[in-house]
Motif scaffolding. Structure first.
Motif, PDB file in Angstrom:
ATOM      1  N   UNK A   1       0.817  -1.221   0.000  1.00 25.64           N
ATOM      2  CA  UNK A   1       0.000   0.000   0.000  1.00 25.64           C
ATOM      3  C   UNK A   1       0.839   1.254   0.000  1.00 25.64           C
ATOM      4  N   UNK A   2       1.934   1.241   0.756  1.00 22.28           N
ATOM      5  CA  UNK A   2       2.802   2.415   0.802  1.00 22.28           C
ATOM      6  C   UNK A   2       3.573   2.617  -0.486  1.00 22.28           C
ATOM      7  N   UNK A   3       4.164   1.556  -0.998  1.00 26.97           N
ATOM      8  CA  UNK A   3       5.006   1.678  -2.200  1.00 26.97           C
ATOM      9  C   UNK A   3       4.174   2.096  -3.417  1.00 26.97           C
ATOM     10  N   UNK A   4       2.978   1.554  -3.555  1.00 24.42           N
ATOM     11  CA  UNK A   4       2.167   1.906  -4.726  1.00 24.42           C
ATOM     12  C   UNK A   4       1.622   3.337  -4.638  1.00 24.42           C
ATOM     13  N   UNK A   5       1.841   4.002  -3.533  1.00 24.75           N
ATOM     14  CA  UNK A   5       1.479   5.418  -3.431  1.00 24.75           C
ATOM     15  C   UNK A   5       2.612   6.328  -3.927  1.00 24.75           C
ATOM     16  N   UNK A   6       3.798   5.758  -4.101  1.00 22.76           N
ATOM     17  CA  UNK A   6       4.956   6.563  -4.516  1.00 22.76           C
ATOM     18  C   UNK A   6       4.901   6.880  -6.014  1.00 22.76           C
ATOM     19  N   UNK A   7       5.394   8.054  -6.363  1.00 20.98           N
ATOM     20  CA  UNK A   7       5.633   8.384  -7.770  1.00 20.98           C
ATOM     21  C   UNK A   7       7.010   7.849  -8.163  1.00 20.98           C
ATOM     22  N   UNK A   8       7.228   7.714  -9.452  1.00 22.31           N
ATOM     23  CA  UNK A   8       8.510   7.175  -9.909  1.00 22.31           C
ATOM     24  C   UNK A   8       9.682   8.019  -9.425  1.00 22.31           C
ATOM     25  N   UNK A   9       9.468   9.338  -9.294  1.00 19.86           N
ATOM     26  CA  UNK A   9      10.549  10.238  -8.913  1.00 19.86           C
ATOM     27  C   UNK A   9      10.856  10.198  -7.418  1.00 19.86           C
ATOM     28  N   UNK A  10      10.003   9.564  -6.638  1.00 20.27           N
ATOM     29  CA  UNK A  10      10.181   9.521  -5.190  1.00 20.27           C
ATOM     30  C   UNK A  10      11.199   8.461  -4.788  1.00 20.27           C
ATOM     31  N   UNK A  11      11.547   8.497  -3.511  1.00 15.45           N
ATOM     32  CA  UNK A  11      12.504   7.531  -2.961  1.00 15.45           C
ATOM     33  C   UNK A  11      11.850   6.692  -1.878  1.00 15.45           C
ATOM     34  N   UNK A  12      12.332   5.434  -1.805  1.00 14.39           N
ATOM     35  CA  UNK A  12      11.908   4.504  -0.763  1.00 14.39           C
ATOM     36  C   UNK A  12      13.101   4.212   0.145  1.00 14.39           C
ATOM     37  N   UNK A  13      12.863   4.233   1.454  1.00 15.82           N
ATOM     38  CA  UNK A  13      13.911   3.926   2.439  1.00 15.82           C
ATOM     39  C   UNK A  13      13.444   2.739   3.294  1.00 15.82           C
ATOM     40  N   UNK A  14      13.791   1.517   2.871  1.00 17.34           N
ATOM     41  CA  UNK A  14      13.299   0.323   3.574  1.00 17.34           C
ATOM     42  C   UNK A  14      14.229  -0.131   4.697  1.00 17.34           C
ATOM     43  N   UNK A  15      13.722  -1.053   5.523  1.00 19.17           N
ATOM     44  CA  UNK A  15      14.552  -1.719   6.521  1.00 19.17           C
ATOM     45  C   UNK A  15      14.773  -3.164   6.081  1.00 19.17           C
ATOM     46  N   UNK A  16      15.421  -3.913   6.939  1.00 16.19           N
ATOM     47  CA  UNK A  16      15.741  -5.307   6.612  1.00 16.19           C
ATOM     48  C   UNK A  16      14.494  -6.170   6.425  1.00 16.19           C
ATOM     49  N   UNK A  17      13.354  -5.775   7.012  1.00 19.56           N
ATOM     50  CA  UNK A  17      12.156  -6.610   6.910  1.00 19.56           C
ATOM     51  C   UNK A  17      11.313  -6.259   5.688  1.00 19.56           C
ATOM     52  N   UNK A  18      11.761  -5.336   4.879  1.00 22.47           N
ATOM     53  CA  UNK A  18      10.886  -4.775   3.851  1.00 22.47           C
ATOM     54  C   UNK A  18      11.224  -5.265   2.452  1.00 22.47           C
ATOM     55  N   UNK A  19      11.583  -6.534   2.333  1.00 22.39           N
ATOM     56  CA  UNK A  19      11.917  -7.082   1.020  1.00 22.39           C
ATOM     57  C   UNK A  19      10.725  -7.008   0.061  1.00 22.39           C
ATOM     58  N   UNK A  20       9.533  -7.239   0.577  1.00 22.61           N
ATOM     59  CA  UNK A  20       8.356  -7.185  -0.288  1.00 22.61           C
ATOM     60  C   UNK A  20       8.180  -5.787  -0.879  1.00 22.61           C
ATOM     61  N   UNK A  21       8.519  -4.777  -0.123  1.00 25.86           N
ATOM     62  CA  UNK A  21       8.400  -3.404  -0.648  1.00 25.86           C
ATOM     63  C   UNK A  21       9.330  -3.198  -1.842  1.00 25.86           C
ATOM     64  N   UNK A  22      10.514  -3.801  -1.782  1.00 29.68           N
ATOM     65  CA  UNK A  22      11.476  -3.647  -2.881  1.00 29.68           C
ATOM     66  C   UNK A  22      11.012  -4.395  -4.123  1.00 29.68           C
ATOM     67  N   UNK A  23      10.482  -5.601  -3.923  1.00 32.58           N
ATOM     68  CA  UNK A  23       9.949  -6.349  -5.063  1.00 32.58           C
ATOM     69  C   UNK A  23       8.805  -5.566  -5.697  1.00 32.58           C
TER      70      UNK A  23
END
Length: 378
Positions: free
Chosen positions: A87-109
């Motif tokens: 839900x969080x990642x699909x709210x991002x625009x392409x130009x935005x940045x994501x800062x994940x932690x070690x548990x957030x592999x699904x967010x990167x995929x």
């Protein structure tokens, strides 16, 4: 465009004690009052949320299996938390940045990073297996909350350069007890940085329950003390997470400053594959949350509204299975790494000590190679 030097907006409202919810536990649209003024995303976004969660869970299951086989050094499952990350990642625009932690592999995929590259860190091959700039995803951080201040710095710099860039920081509830979190929240608010801190409150910081970490009514209430907007959302409701984070990002881009979003969810699996959660939590508690599965909830809504049928679900499952098969095949072989890689990217210009160490490692590697060749000739 509002610069990062602009003053923050007026004091935010108090977050609600009840989490914002758009889909109830049974997969029905929640009463309008539970949505607190937020509207569910459209059909295309709802389908995209479920598709990404199905793929993410299959990836998570596959990674857990690889850890049991010894092909990964460790794996921290995020089963049950898919609605937060997707839900969080699909709210991002392409130009935005994501800062994940070690548990957030699904967010990167979900962000489009190669799944094998996502697992490189957990395999022990590299500190970060992907190109952060190419994907606009910072390396996964293991120390708690260190990624938060990095996001503040990046967005502050971007604004000063005139770039319309926002950032989403993923954090756990345990991270909010760290000094790094305090510093990041404070600087983000003072500098009016366009950052959304998404706290995945899975209620356990390894074996420490939430009530031993904070006396705040909710973690979202902490936003008030920093002068940020705070939102409390149902973290197993992908539609609600997506709607709240989308609004928070839009407000941040418009000069509204940072926001803190607490998504209340639950970690179904152990902290990592080496954890023994039965020592600190009850099975009944886990079962309670299994019945609030974020995938089942959204699937039920989509089926009841005629947006998904068996064929559509089978297509999602097939996509997920193909991804898992690819990961298995590509991780079946041991990696071939040069010892020189140990010294890459440590500094832009290696120090004298690093150069000496690199030369020593090269000598040892060359000796080993000569020995192998000699043995092979016997």
């Amino acid at each position: 465009m509002t610069t990062s030097d602009a003053p923050p907006v007026a004091a935010p409202f108090l977050p609600s004690l009840e989490p914002i919810r758009l889909i109830d536990h049974e997969g029905r649209r929640a009463p309008e009052s539970a949505g607190a003024g937020f509207a569910p995303p459209g059909p295309d976004t709802l389908l995209a949320l479920l598709r990404a969660m199905v793929v993410g869970r299959r990836f998570d299951d596959q990674a857990g299996a690889l850890a049991k086989q010894g092909r990964l050094a460790v794996y921290p499952s995020s089963r049950g938390q898919e609605a937060c990350q997707v839900g969080g990642v699909l709210a991002l625009a392409e130009r935005d940045w994501l800062f994940p932690t070690y548990r957030d592999c699904v967010s990167l995929v979900t962000r489009g990073v190669d799944p094998v590259e996502v697992l490189t860190l957990l395999r022990g091959d590299w500190h970060c297996g992907y190109d952060p700039r190419a994907h606009r995803c910072a390396p996964q951080c293991t120390p708690l909350a260190t990624n938060a201040s990095h996001a503040v710095g990046l967005t502050y710099a971007a604004r000063r350069k005139g770039a319309d860039t926002a950032a989403l920081v993923l954090m756990g509830d345990g991270a909010t007890s760290e000094g790094d979190a305090h510093e990041a929240y404070n600087f983000a608010a003072v500098w009016n940085a366009p950052v959304v801190f998404l706290i995945q409150n899975n209620q356990w910081a390894i074996s420490v329950p939430l009530h031993k970490q904070t006396a705040a009514p909710t973690l979202a209430h902490k936003a008030v003390g920093y002068g940020m907007r705070g939102y409390h959302v149902d973290g197993n409701d992908a539609a609600a997470v997506n709607a709240v984070v989308s609004r928070a990002l839009a407000e941040a881009r418009a000069g509204g400053g940072p926001a803190l979003v607490e998504a209340r969810t639950y970690r179904i699996e152990p902290h990592t594959n080496s954890d023994a959660p039965q020592r600190y939590r009850e099975d009944a508690e886990v079962e309670h949350w299994r019945r609030r599965d974020p995938l089942a909830r959204l699937e039920a809504l989509l089926r009841s509204e005629g947006l998904l049928d068996d064929a559509g679900k089978a297509e999602f499952d097939d996509r997920a299975d193909r991804l898992a098969a690819s990961v298995r095949e590509r991780l079946a072989q041991p990696p071939h790494r040069s010892p020189d890689e140990l010294f890459a990217h440590v500094y832009a210009e290696p120090t004298a000590a690093l150069r000496r160490q690199r030369a020593a490692v090269r000598e040892v590697a060359a000796h080993a190679e000569r020995s192998r060749d000699g043995n092979g000739g016997r």
